[in-house]
Design an enzyme around this catalytic site. Structure first.
Site, mmCIF file in Angstrom:
data_model
loop_
_atom_site.group_PDB
_atom_site.id
_atom_site.type_symbol
_atom_site.label_atom_id
_atom_site.label_comp_id
_atom_site.label_asym_id
_atom_site.label_seq_id
_atom_site.Cartn_x
_atom_site.Cartn_y
_atom_site.Cartn_z
ATOM 1 C CG ASP A 35 -48.760 2.031 -0.909
ATOM 2 O OD1 ASP A 35 -49.157 1.546 0.176
ATOM 3 O OD2 ASP A 35 -47.803 1.573 -1.542
ATOM 4 C CD GLU A 70 -38.950 1.606 -4.392
ATOM 5 O OE1 GLU A 70 -39.476 1.548 -3.272
ATOM 6 O OE2 GLU A 70 -39.593 1.441 -5.449
#
Length: 301
Positions: A97, A79
């Protein structure tokens, strides 16, 4: 002039007496008694959680602070490319995104065209509750924080600039109510389902629970074929935990770098972390500092 037989000075005599006393005390009580525990010795994985959160996780997942600390390291590597996960309570960024802003430890999103059922609103509602709201809501939390935005359907629409909005989120890094809300939301949205799915199959290990949680927060807990639910349905029915997890990881590897879940080949390396720990037989994630360092030693692209 050097005189080998000269009498020692008074100051030197006092020094020698002090040194002898110190040596005697150290031998009787130990250095720790004199100086107190070192920072390294005092450091414990439990210190990364509030006592309330630690007890909550123990009660609801059966895992302790050391195990959850290791799970979070394994999650945070793909992450954030960082094992120091506790720095990210106040993380906030638009990673473009099409899921809105990404926030906090588990990447809660505010929602967008690729995420019409985001978890960000739940996080803000939980924060409003933790701050004492009688009728908690995401809108209430935004107002409380001075953020210009509101719920629009299921999506949290933020009208402030990224700099302004994320600046306010970053200030929540050490806010106890925010941390409480973070873990409550993390549990309600991802951890609870993951633990349930593991236990239904007779599995209770930290690696299995952690791998399921990592999948759920990365690809969704339930719904489509790429979610944790969808992958579990295609992973067979073996009652042998290692066999099942090898099948599960193989299925996840096929989709983990698609649909903007991860930038290739980060997704494959993400899954490989868990799979390698299965191969190592380190399913309980206890006393695995060297193994964690080994499986997370890959380069983010």
């Amino acid at each position: 002039m050097h005189m080998s037989n000269a009498r020692p000075s008074k100051s030197r005599t006092k020094f020698l007496l002090a040194f002898l006393c110190f040596t005697l005390m150290a031998s009787l009580f130990g250095a720790t008694a004199l100086f107190g525990p070192s920072k390294a010795a005092a450091a414990s994985p439990d210190d990364n959680f509030s006592p309330e959160t630690l007890q909550f996780l123990r009660n609801n997942t059966g895992l302790d602070g050391e195990q959850w600390n290791n799970i979070m390291k394994l999650i945070n590597k793909p992450e954030q490319d960082d094992l120091n996960w506790i720095k990210y309570y106040g993380y906030c960024e638009d990673i473009e995104d099409e899921r809105g802003y990404t926030i906090g430890l588990f990447g809660a999103t505010t929602g967008g065209s690729r995420d019409t059922h985001p978890d960000g609103p739940d996080l803000f509602k939980a924060y409003d509750a933790a701050k004492g709201a009688s009728n908690p809501s995401a809108d209430g939390a935004l107002k409380r924080l001075g953020i210009n935005g509101k719920m629009k359907g299921s999506i949290l629409e933020i009208k402030d600039s990224e700099k302004v909005f994320c600046g306010k989120i970053k200030k929540l890094q050490n806010d106890a109510a925010w941390r409480k809300a973070m873990w409550e939301t993390f549990y309600n949205v991802y951890i609870r389902y993951s633990v349930e799915q593991a236990r239904q199959r007779g599995f209770t290990s930290a690696v299995t629970i952690g791998s399921f949680v990592d999948t759920a927060l990365n690809q969704g807990a339930t719904g489509g074929s790429d979610t944790l639910q969808g992958l579990l349905a295609r992973s067979g029915s073996s009652s042998n935990e290692k066999t099942f997890m090898k099948n599960f990881h193989a299925k996840r590897t096929l989709v983990v770098d698609t649909n903007k879940y991860n930038k290739p080949p980060n997704g494959k390396n993400r899954v490989k972390q868990w799979d390698t720990l299965v191969d190592m037989g380190k399913m309980n994630l206890k006393n695995v500092d060297s193994e964690i360092a080994q499986v997370t030693d890959w380069e983010m692209k």
